[in-house]
Design an enzyme around this catalytic site. Structure first.
Site, short mmCIF file in Angstrom:
data_model
loop_
_atom_site.label_atom_id
_atom_site.label_comp_id
_atom_site.label_asym_id
_atom_site.label_seq_id
_atom_site.Cartn_x
_atom_site.Cartn_y
_atom_site.Cartn_z
N TRP A 167 37.24 2.06 -20.45
CA TRP A 167 37.89 2.53 -19.27
C TRP A 167 39.44 2.28 -19.43
O TRP A 167 39.71 1.03 -19.26
CB TRP A 167 37.27 2.00 -17.91
CG TRP A 167 37.64 2.49 -16.81
CD1 TRP A 167 37.37 3.79 -16.11
CD2 TRP A 167 38.72 2.15 -15.91
NE1 TRP A 167 38.06 3.85 -14.87
CE2 TRP A 167 38.85 2.93 -14.91
CE3 TRP A 167 39.67 0.93 -15.88
CZ2 TRP A 167 39.66 2.63 -13.65
CZ3 TRP A 167 40.36 0.70 -15.04
CH2 TRP A 167 40.50 1.59 -13.78
N LYS A 174 31.60 1.40 -13.43
CA LYS A 174 30.94 0.57 -12.29
C LYS A 174 31.41 -0.87 -11.79
O LYS A 174 31.39 -1.04 -10.85
CB LYS A 174 29.63 0.32 -13.17
CG LYS A 174 28.27 -0.47 -12.20
CD LYS A 174 28.22 0.80 -11.05
CE LYS A 174 27.09 0.01 -10.30
NZ LYS A 174 26.93 0.50 -8.97
N LYS A 211 31.15 7.70 -0.35
CA LYS A 211 30.02 8.20 -1.67
C LYS A 211 30.69 9.66 -1.97
O LYS A 211 30.59 10.10 -3.00
CB LYS A 211 28.73 8.47 -0.83
CG LYS A 211 27.82 7.02 -0.77
CD LYS A 211 27.40 6.44 -2.14
CE LYS A 211 28.65 5.51 -2.86
NZ LYS A 211 28.50 4.36 -2.42
N GLU A 248 33.76 9.90 -4.35
CA GLU A 248 33.53 9.35 -5.47
C GLU A 248 32.76 10.36 -6.34
O GLU A 248 33.11 10.17 -7.76
CB GLU A 248 33.25 7.65 -5.55
CG GLU A 248 32.08 7.62 -5.09
CD GLU A 248 31.81 6.07 -5.43
OE1 GLU A 248 32.32 5.11 -5.85
OE2 GLU A 248 30.90 5.50 -4.64
N HIS A 258 42.79 10.16 18.55
CA HIS A 258 44.17 9.59 18.28
C HIS A 258 45.03 10.55 17.05
O HIS A 258 45.64 9.85 16.51
CB HIS A 258 44.20 8.27 18.09
CG HIS A 258 43.50 7.87 19.44
ND1 HIS A 258 44.31 7.41 20.70
CD2 HIS A 258 42.39 7.19 19.77
CE1 HIS A 258 43.55 7.07 21.57
NE2 HIS A 258 42.21 6.71 21.05
N ASN A 318 37.85 -6.54 -23.45
CA ASN A 318 37.72 -5.96 -21.93
C ASN A 318 38.74 -6.98 -21.34
O ASN A 318 38.84 -7.99 -21.67
CB ASN A 318 36.42 -6.45 -21.30
CG ASN A 318 35.32 -5.27 -21.79
OD1 ASN A 318 35.62 -4.28 -22.33
ND2 ASN A 318 33.98 -5.45 -21.44
N GLY A 319 39.50 -6.37 -20.42
CA GLY A 319 40.34 -7.33 -19.82
C GLY A 319 41.77 -6.70 -19.67
O GLY A 319 41.98 -5.70 -20.45
N GLU A 378 31.52 4.52 4.59
CA GLU A 378 30.51 4.40 3.30
C GLU A 378 30.11 6.06 2.92
O GLU A 378 30.25 6.28 1.58
CB GLU A 378 29.52 3.73 3.19
CG GLU A 378 28.54 3.59 2.34
CD GLU A 378 28.91 3.23 0.88
OE1 GLU A 378 29.96 2.68 1.01
OE2 GLU A 378 28.16 3.32 -0.08
N ARG A 390 29.62 1.55 -17.54
CA ARG A 390 30.98 0.72 -17.07
C ARG A 390 32.30 1.24 -17.55
O ARG A 390 33.49 1.03 -17.28
CB ARG A 390 31.08 -0.66 -18.03
CG ARG A 390 29.87 -1.34 -17.50
CD ARG A 390 29.59 -2.69 -18.77
NE ARG A 390 30.76 -3.36 -18.50
CZ ARG A 390 30.89 -4.74 -17.78
NH1 ARG A 390 29.78 -5.01 -17.14
NH2 ARG A 390 31.80 -5.39 -17.65
N CYS A 400 34.89 -1.41 -18.97
CA CYS A 400 34.60 -1.16 -20.30
C CYS A 400 33.50 -2.26 -20.83
O CYS A 400 33.01 -2.83 -20.15
CB CYS A 400 35.83 -1.81 -21.31
SG CYS A 400 37.37 -0.98 -20.90
O1 M6R Z 1 30.60 -4.91 -8.04
P1 M6R Z 1 31.18 -4.78 -6.67
O2 M6R Z 1 30.22 -4.68 -5.56
O3 M6R Z 1 32.40 -6.02 -6.46
O4 M6R Z 1 31.95 -3.42 -6.58
C1 M6R Z 1 32.94 -3.18 -5.54
C2 M6R Z 1 33.35 -1.82 -5.90
O5 M6R Z 1 34.03 -1.62 -6.84
C3 M6R Z 1 32.27 -0.65 -5.63
O6 M6R Z 1 31.37 -0.88 -4.54
C4 M6R Z 1 32.64 0.73 -5.70
O7 M6R Z 1 33.57 1.17 -4.55
C5 M6R Z 1 31.51 1.69 -5.87
N1 M6R Z 1 31.88 2.71 -6.75
C6 M6R Z 1 31.17 2.44 -4.70
O8 M6R Z 1 30.18 3.12 -5.01
#
Ligand code: M6R
Length: 616
Positions: free
Chosen positions: A75, A611, A493, A496, A512, A101-102, A489, A27, A2
């Site tokens: 969010w 984010k 990517k 997401e 396996h 937020n929170g 990774e 965010r 948020c």
């Molecule tokens: O801000 P942070 O690095 O702690 O965030 C961790 C994850 O939320 C973040 O890396 C998330 O997996 C990303 N969307 C990946 O692209």
């Protein structure tokens, strides 16, 4: 999670708040809202499901006058994303409006109590409970708004960053925080205040900021004065800091998306990240976070890396390189698991917390737990002044500039680079690496930005390949050793931003189980550089080939063996084995970007994501 923006000053608040919401939209973006108090002391709240653009359309033609206001992009945590649940929320009398937020964890108990006192609710949110509680405190204690906020916050359990306006007093803006960040911008015009859940909505107007601390409440007045107190009513002296951010870093420049801009920024970002840390004369590495706490690192029994998501993948690469160069055992933990089990933490453990945002709730909680148990905390964050950076004993910033795309790219390569610097610096202190070998690695590290540049030249080709794979419902990513975390990774990517299911595996694990998935439809991305377990990966590729999987390989420039076995092949420059991930991840970032674009996805704002994850 948020975004919060607020304004109090002499200018019209609406354009500042809307621009701020656009900057904060990364965010959270399932609904948005704004509250303004106009000259006639009317409080207008406009909110709608959807993006900030939808909010702008919704308010078009309506009264948006006023020099004080608050706005929010959401969010969803409690309650589905719709206009009732969007912020701001009103108090029962319609006098107060609040954004939050929170999560207020005990909101149900408070809600029931307020209902028994005659309060009614129009949303399913925890936030509405908070504003009703504040009004209830004000009425029942016959007190001013600041004291009522303080009383209410003493009764809530959970995390919050809040901002409140009161139509009976348009000359004050109240903000408070616990667990979620909140920044106050002290406007250049002296009598102007901005607030933001991060610095992005503030930087255009001022670089003077106050980072509100845990459990602090601030009251800002139109005459430019500000008072900050904690929940125990002790007055605090606000410290004004200078923001290390400029506006151009928040623009897309000539790129269609922030994600693509950030992928292309990597060479420069890594140069900046290493600046002042690589000494090319002595061919050594110097990190003040290590040098200033040399003894801790010399005595360290173990390093525990805590992180989430992409940062966790960087941590895994960090384990490989730290163990290889320093011989200190390293464990890599998901912060969300670590914090809720009963981990063994000793006083000679060092915890490295990795977080781009520096606000990830689970990582913050993990380091608090480690600290309570006597561990020494090293933070690797990008956002300067973030909660994790402040909670750590020491650390290193990434210095790659703001990362706006929800899919982390430049932060990942900078995290891996920083972990490499840490490994090299500790190795030097512990004398686990010869001077000659250190010099070789330092020289090669300095060449990495240029090698990323070279890798980026494949962008057009990757774009072409990507069109072919939009049909795929699944992807498999394989890598071994240093490239196993890269496989994870790459898969993350793709998932997401394109919403294609993808799995990352250590290549040898394929037989396996996952091998059962392979048929002529299945794209299999294999990271197969000439370094490391090349021959072994070659066998894994043969296994995929025998089952007619579509092989997309990432190989070292000039390698023809893997190329001949592959359906599509992408070449990266040769480098030291431990630096390959910084190069091999780049084509995977571009692949996921172009596949997502070809599928018509919103790569900068993928569904259901935000984010920074400031809730558990
Ligand atoms: O801000 P942070 O690095 O702690 O965030 C961790 C994850 O939320 C973040 O890396 C998330 O997996 C990303 N969307 C990946 O692209």
């Amino acid at each position: 999670m948020c975004g919060i923006v607020g304004y109090l000053g002499s200018r019209e608040a609406y354009p500042i708040l809307i621009k701020g919401l656009h900057r904060l939209e990364y965010r959270g973006y399932d609904s948005a809202g704004i509250a303004l108090i106009n000259k006639s002391l009317e409080l207008s709240v406009y909110k709608t499901k959807g993006k900030v653009e939808d909010l702008e359309n919704y308010v078009s033609g309506k009264d948006v006058g006023g020099t004080i206001g608050i706005a929010h992009t959401r969010w969803a945590t409690h309650g589905e994303p719709n206009s009732q649940n969007a912020h701001p929320h009103y108090s029962q009398s319609g006098r107060l409006a609040l954004i939050h937020n929170g999560i207020i964890e005990n909101y149900k108990v408070i809600k029931e109590e307020l209902i028994s006192k005659g309060y009614t609710f129009s949303s399913d949110t925890d936030t509405e409970v908070l504003i009703q509680l504040i009004e209830y405190m004000q009425i029942s204690h016959n007190t001013n708004l600041f004291d009522a906020v303080q009383l209410a916050l003493k009764n809530v359990i959970g995390a919050y960053a809040i901002a409140i306006i009161d139509k009976s007093n348009p000359n004050q803006l109240i903000a408070a925080r616990k667990g979620s960040p909140l920044i106050i911008g002290v406007g250049d015009k002296e009598t102007e205040f901005l607030i933001g859940s991060d610095a992005t909505p503030i930087v255009e107007y001022t670089n003077k900021v106050i980072y509100l601390e845990e459990e602090e409440i601030a009251i800002m007045h139109r005459d430019g004065s500000i008072t900050v107190k904690n929940l125990s009513n002790v007055e605090q002296t606000p410290i004004i800091k200078t923001l290390e951010m400029n506006l151009s870093q928040l623009e897309k420049a000539n790129f269609p998306h922030f994600m693509l801009k950030e992928i292309f920024e990597q060479p420069e970002a890594l140069r900046t990240s290493m600046l002042g840390r690589l000494n090319m004369e002595s061919k050594t590495v110097r990190l003040s976070g290590i040098i200033d706490h040399r003894d801790k690192f010399l005595k360290a029994n173990r390093i525990i890396i805590c992180a989430c998501g992409t940062s966790w993948h960087a941590g895994l690469i960090g384990k490989y390189i730290i163990e290889e160069l320093t011989r200190i055992p390293v464990e890599v933990e998901y912060s969300s698991e670590f914090r809720y089990r009963n981990p063994v933490i000793k006083s000679n453990d060092i915890v490295i917390a990795i977080s781009q945002s520096g606000e990830t709730a689970d990582t913050l909680a993990a380091i608090k737990l480690a600290k309570e148990n006597g561990a020494f905390i090293y933070g690797i964050c990008n956002v300067v002044g973030s909660s994790i950076a402040r909670a750590a004993d020491t650390g290193s910033y990434l210095h790659v500039g703001p990362e706006i795309g929800v899919a982390s790219t430049k932060a990942f390569t900078a995290q891996v680079t920083t972990l490499t610097l840490i490994a090299l610096n500790i190795a030097e202190e512990k004398k686990t690496l010869s001077k000659e070998r250190t010099a070789e690695l330092v020289e090669e590290l300095q060449r990495i930005p240029e090698k990323i540049n070279e890798t980026l030249q494949m962008n057009t080709r990757i774009k072409l390949y990507s069109q072919i794979f939009t049909y795929a419902k699944n992807f498999i990513y394989l890598g071994r050793g240093y490239n196993y975390p890269v496989a994870l990774e790459g898969a993350l990517k793709l998932k997401e931003i394109s919403y294609i299911h993808a799995e990352g595996y250590p290549a040898a694990e394929m037989k396996h189980g996952p091998i059962a998935l392979i048929d002529e439809e299945m794209p299999v991305v294999v990271i197969a550089p000439k370094r490391g377990m090349y021959e072994k990966v070659l066998s894994n590729i043969q296994e995929v080939k025998a089952r007619k999987g579509k092989i997309i390989s990432i190989v070292t420039k000039g390698d023809t063996t893997v190329k001949e076995l592959s359906d599509f092949c992408l070449e990266i420059p040769d480098t030291e084995e431990c630096f390959v991930p910084i190069l091999s991840v780049v084509p995977l970032q571009l692949l996921s970007y172009h596949i997502a674009i070809a599928k018509g996805r919103n790569v900068d704002q993928p569904r259901n994501l935000a984010k920074s994850v400031t809730v558990e």
